[in-house]
Design a protein around this motif. Structure first.
Motif, PDB file in Angstrom:
ATOM      1  N   HIS A  94      36.570  42.488  44.066  1.00 53.61           N
ATOM      2  CA  HIS A  94      37.050  41.111  44.206  1.00 53.61           C
ATOM      3  C   HIS A  94      38.251  40.866  43.294  1.00 53.61           C
ATOM      4  O   HIS A  94      39.111  40.035  43.591  1.00 53.61           O
ATOM      5  N   ILE A  95      38.319  41.602  42.168  1.00 55.63           N
ATOM      6  CA  ILE A  95      39.373  41.341  41.181  1.00 55.63           C
ATOM      7  C   ILE A  95      40.767  41.716  41.703  1.00 55.63           C
ATOM      8  O   ILE A  95      41.772  41.232  41.197  1.00 55.63           O
ATOM      9  N   LEU A  96      40.814  42.558  42.750  1.00 54.81           N
ATOM     10  CA  LEU A  96      42.115  42.931  43.328  1.00 54.81           C
ATOM     11  C   LEU A  96      42.376  42.198  44.646  1.00 54.81           C
ATOM     12  O   LEU A  96      43.139  42.676  45.488  1.00 54.81           O
ATOM     13  N   ASP A  97      41.756  41.054  44.816  1.00 56.71           N
ATOM     14  CA  ASP A  97      41.931  40.264  46.042  1.00 56.71           C
ATOM     15  C   ASP A  97      43.400  40.135  46.437  1.00 56.71           C
ATOM     16  O   ASP A  97      44.239  39.761  45.606  1.00 56.71           O
ATOM     17  N   ARG A 328      43.361  46.525  32.371  1.00 61.08           N
ATOM     18  CA  ARG A 328      44.598  45.993  32.979  1.00 61.08           C
ATOM     19  C   ARG A 328      44.327  44.897  34.019  1.00 61.08           C
ATOM     20  O   ARG A 328      45.242  44.184  34.423  1.00 61.08           O
ATOM     21  N   TYR A 329      43.088  44.777  34.469  1.00 58.02           N
ATOM     22  CA  TYR A 329      42.767  43.774  35.500  1.00 58.02           C
ATOM     23  C   TYR A 329      42.367  42.482  34.806  1.00 58.02           C
ATOM     24  O   TYR A 329      41.224  42.306  34.389  1.00 58.02           O
ATOM     25  N   ASP A 330      43.360  41.588  34.664  1.00 57.91           N
ATOM     26  CA  ASP A 330      43.159  40.413  33.813  1.00 57.91           C
ATOM     27  C   ASP A 330      43.585  39.103  34.475  1.00 57.91           C
ATOM     28  O   ASP A 330      43.537  38.045  33.854  1.00 57.91           O
ATOM     29  N   GLY A 331      44.059  39.162  35.738  1.00 53.62           N
ATOM     30  CA  GLY A 331      44.453  37.934  36.430  1.00 53.62           C
ATOM     31  C   GLY A 331      45.861  37.478  36.140  1.00 53.62           C
ATOM     32  O   GLY A 331      46.278  36.418  36.610  1.00 53.62           O
ATOM     33  N   VAL A 332      46.628  38.256  35.366  1.00 57.24           N
ATOM     34  CA  VAL A 332      47.976  37.802  34.992  1.00 57.24           C
ATOM     35  C   VAL A 332      49.011  38.140  36.064  1.00 57.24           C
ATOM     36  O   VAL A 332      49.744  37.280  36.535  1.00 57.24           O
ATOM     37  N   ARG A 333      49.055  39.423  36.487  1.00 56.85           N
ATOM     38  CA  ARG A 333      50.164  39.850  37.346  1.00 56.85           C
ATOM     39  C   ARG A 333      49.820  39.966  38.829  1.00 56.85           C
ATOM     40  O   ARG A 333      50.679  39.825  39.680  1.00 56.85           O
ATOM     41  N   TYR A 334      48.576  40.291  39.152  1.00 58.29           N
ATOM     42  CA  TYR A 334      48.207  40.503  40.562  1.00 58.29           C
ATOM     43  C   TYR A 334      46.710  40.313  40.708  1.00 58.29           C
ATOM     44  O   TYR A 334      45.969  40.262  39.716  1.00 58.29           O
ATOM     45  N   ARG A 341      41.094  27.160  30.314  1.00 57.47           N
ATOM     46  CA  ARG A 341      41.721  26.243  29.341  1.00 57.47           C
ATOM     47  C   ARG A 341      42.956  26.862  28.710  1.00 57.47           C
ATOM     48  O   ARG A 341      43.946  26.202  28.455  1.00 57.47           O
ATOM     49  N   ASP A 342      42.866  28.164  28.424  1.00 54.59           N
ATOM     50  CA  ASP A 342      43.988  28.890  27.815  1.00 54.59           C
ATOM     51  C   ASP A 342      43.945  30.319  28.352  1.00 54.59           C
ATOM     52  O   ASP A 342      43.097  30.647  29.198  1.00 54.59           O
ATOM     53  N   ILE A 343      44.822  31.192  27.852  1.00 56.71           N
ATOM     54  CA  ILE A 343      44.909  32.540  28.440  1.00 56.71           C
ATOM     55  C   ILE A 343      43.626  33.341  28.206  1.00 56.71           C
ATOM     56  O   ILE A 343      43.163  34.059  29.095  1.00 56.71           O
ATOM     57  N   ALA A 344      43.019  33.202  27.028  1.00 57.22           N
ATOM     58  CA  ALA A 344      41.782  33.949  26.750  1.00 57.22           C
ATOM     59  C   ALA A 344      40.670  33.502  27.682  1.00 57.22           C
ATOM     60  O   ALA A 344      39.904  34.323  28.212  1.00 57.22           O
ATOM     61  N   ASP A 345      40.582  32.187  27.928  1.00 56.84           N
ATOM     62  CA  ASP A 345      39.564  31.637  28.844  1.00 56.84           C
ATOM     63  C   ASP A 345      39.820  32.116  30.264  1.00 56.84           C
ATOM     64  O   ASP A 345      38.890  32.449  31.006  1.00 56.84           O
ATOM     65  N   MET A 346      41.113  32.185  30.646  1.00 55.75           N
ATOM     66  CA  MET A 346      41.475  32.668  31.989  1.00 55.75           C
ATOM     67  C   MET A 346      41.074  34.133  32.151  1.00 55.75           C
ATOM     68  O   MET A 346      40.505  34.525  33.179  1.00 55.75           O
ATOM     69  N   TYR A 347      41.346  34.962  31.131  1.00 57.86           N
ATOM     70  CA  TYR A 347      40.924  36.377  31.167  1.00 57.86           C
ATOM     71  C   TYR A 347      39.425  36.472  31.415  1.00 57.86           C
ATOM     72  O   TYR A 347      38.955  37.205  32.287  1.00 57.86           O
ATOM     73  N   GLU A 348      38.665  35.732  30.588  1.00 56.40           N
ATOM     74  CA  GLU A 348      37.201  35.824  30.651  1.00 56.40           C
ATOM     75  C   GLU A 348      36.671  35.393  32.006  1.00 56.40           C
ATOM     76  O   GLU A 348      35.828  36.070  32.606  1.00 56.40           O
ATOM     77  N   LYS A 349      37.168  34.263  32.499  1.00 55.49           N
ATOM     78  CA  LYS A 349      36.676  33.740  33.785  1.00 55.49           C
ATOM     79  C   LYS A 349      37.072  34.655  34.945  1.00 55.49           C
ATOM     80  O   LYS A 349      36.295  34.871  35.870  1.00 55.49           O
ATOM     81  N   THR A 350      38.302  35.194  34.890  1.00 55.40           N
ATOM     82  CA  THR A 350      38.772  36.084  35.964  1.00 55.40           C
ATOM     83  C   THR A 350      37.936  37.355  36.005  1.00 55.40           C
ATOM     84  O   THR A 350      37.465  37.774  37.069  1.00 55.40           O
ATOM     85  N   ARG A 351      37.725  37.975  34.858  1.00 57.56           N
ATOM     86  CA  ARG A 351      36.975  39.233  34.813  1.00 57.56           C
ATOM     87  C   ARG A 351      35.494  39.020  35.138  1.00 57.56           C
ATOM     88  O   ARG A 351      34.873  39.854  35.787  1.00 57.56           O
ATOM     89  N   ALA A 352      34.956  37.858  34.711  1.00 56.55           N
ATOM     90  CA  ALA A 352      33.554  37.554  35.014  1.00 56.55           C
ATOM     91  C   ALA A 352      33.358  37.370  36.519  1.00 56.55           C
ATOM     92  O   ALA A 352      32.377  37.844  37.103  1.00 56.55           O
TER      93      ALA A 352
END
Length: 493
Positions: A94-97, A328-334, A341-352
């Motif tokens: 799902h992370i590479l949608d 590398r799969y962190d929701g930033v580039r693809y 709320r912030d970039i760290a929260d976005m990383y966590e939510k995307t990977r979760a």
């Protein structure tokens, strides 16, 4: 049309060159078969009919001009781990949608350069982490084989389950696959197909989503030994984009088939007789020994004493490398992005949200064994065990053994959703008990169908060879194939 899809790669190649059939007819036959049967198997996660027909048309033009490549007009399926330009490439996660790369993996480009036709992308365990193809974001793949008198759905093995099922169900002439701890050989054994994990470095890893970089290796799954040899010849190459690919000429593997095995030494490791192994697997192993003996090979008992440490060491090394590779799969580039709320929260939510349960488990194991307090106790120790496993094989080969014969799997295919395996991941990991040593040592290993168990399901034998001596494995497997006969799943779909 179905008789076209029952042709092996070698048979289709002859008919195409003799102009008895066209690449367009062959491709259309496979596309029709996929349309009719893929809902039953879930082997393809994406089909590329426009691209397939355009490639087939170009093949027909080259065939007419007498400029045919080695795989001219042969329709293949590509595991979703390989980047294919402009097409679905998501490692079944799902992370590479929505990810469609602007580049082509070296292995798939080699196949297209030789005239092969792309039918679509094949299902697999998410990021190649699994032994049953049940961890895919797109759902499990169904094995074309069923137990006699049963309609229970069985797994095709993993992680290359889509590749193995599509080949066994005649939904492609052959398929690309990858093997990190048995992901080519175990699905091949479960589906009555032939699969080879080449020597580490024989095929480029460039453009293949990485699981564990020191273990991953691409290889083919096909219907018989000859087809596997034909495919590997095209897949293998030296690649300046992958510094682990080896600068050695690629032999004509097909030419090695049919040579005598008289005087060859085949090693039988006593450590592969594991507790709880079904009697049928032992019987099949003895049958394989007898076939090779009859063909003139010398059978010798050998010891690979560190085999018992291979699985635990593998499940430290592989998750450690996965933890690093999947950072590398962190929701930033693809791919998927879940806002926070912030970039760290976005990383966590995307990977979760993006990773499945098994991938999360392995990332956490890997991060743990690499952490400051545990690196020496786990990771360094596992790498030392790996060196000892490699040395065991080197000593056997140094003593004159040409190849090693073992079972490919500890059982035949099991049911999708098997409660016991779902409840205990370690039991699932034990499916790789005969295969992980080969990856840890970087050696070539091949699975060849050798017979059916009492339930009417295929079982495979594994041949392990010296580095870059895949020809020996093909030739020896060919002897077993001739004795055992080829297996075809009884059609229910």
């Amino acid at each position: 049309m179905s008789e076209l899809t029952s042709l092996t790669i070698a048979e289709a190649r002859e008919k195409l060159r003799a102009r008895e059939i066209t690449a367009t007819e062959l491709t259309d036959a496979y596309l029709s078969a996929i349309e009719a049967a893929n809902p039953a198997f879930n082997a393809y996660v994406s089909v590329t009919p426009e691209k397939a027909r355009a490639m087939a048309k170009a093949s027909d033009e080259r065939l007419a001009a007498g400029k045919a490549g080695a795989l001219e007009g042969i329709p293949l399926g590509i595991k979703d781990l390989f980047a294919t330009e402009g097409d679905h490439t998501q490692a079944c996660s799902h992370i590479l949608d929505g990810f469609k790369p602007r580049y082509e993996s070296t292995v798939s480009q080699n196949l297209w350069n030789d005239g092969a036709v792309q039918l679509g992308k094949l299902n697999m365990d998410e990021f190649a982490m699994g032994s049953s193809n049940e961890t895919s974001y797109y759902g499990p793949v169904v094995n074309p084989w069923r137990a006699t008198g049963s309609d229970e759905k069985l797994v095709p093995g993993g992680s290359s389950g889509g590749s193995a099922a599509a080949v066994a169900a005649h939904l492609c002439a052959g398929a690309t696959a990858t093997d990190t701890g048995g992901s080519i050989r175990q699905p091949a054994a479960f589906t009555g197909t032939v699969g080879i994990k080449p020597t580490y470095g024989r095929c480029s890893r460039w453009g293949i989503a990485a699981f564990a970089s020191s273990l991953d290796q691409a290889g083919p799954i096909a219907r018989d030994v000859r087809d596997c040899a034909i495919m590997l010849k095209s897949m293998a190459s030296t690649d300046p984009k992958d510094t682990t690919s080896v600068d050695l000429p690629v032999p004509d593997y097909e030419a090695s088939l049919g040579q005598s095995v008289k005087g060859m030494k085949i090693g039988i490791p006593k450590e592969y007789r594991v507790d709880g192994m079904p009697a049928e697997v032992e019987t099949l192993w003895q049958q394989g020994i007898a076939w090779l003996k009859d063909a003139g090979a010398e059978i010798v008992d050998i010891s690979l004493p560190h085999t018992k440490y291979a699985l635990p060491a593998y499940y430290i090394v592989a998750p450690a490398e996965a933890s690093s590779n999947l950072a590398r799969y962190d929701g930033v580039r693809y791919g998927l992005r879940v806002d926070g709320r912030d970039i760290a929260d976005m990383y966590e939510k995307t990977r979760a949200a993006g990773f499945g349960k098994e991938v999360k488990r392995r990332i956490m194991i890997g991060t743990y064994v690499l952490s400051a307090g545990y690196y020496d106790a786990y990771y360094i120790r596992a790498q030392k065990v790996r060196t000892l496993i490699k040395r065991d094989f080197e000593q056997a080969f140094h003593a004159g053994v040409d190849a090693i014969l073992t079972p490919a799997t500890p059982s035949s295919a099991f049911a999708i959703g098997d409660k016991e395996l779902a409840a205990d991941p370690v039991k699932m990991y034990l499916n790789d008990i005969f295969t992980v040593t080969v990856n840890m040592a970087g050696l070539p290993g091949l699975s060849v169908p050798a017979g059916l168990d009492s339930k009417g399901l295929p079982l495979g034998l594994q041949l392990i060879g010296k580095p870059f001596e895949e020809e020996t494995l093909f030739n020896t497997a060919h002897v077993i194939e001739k004795a055992a006969g080829k297996l075809t799943a009884p059609r229910w779909w």
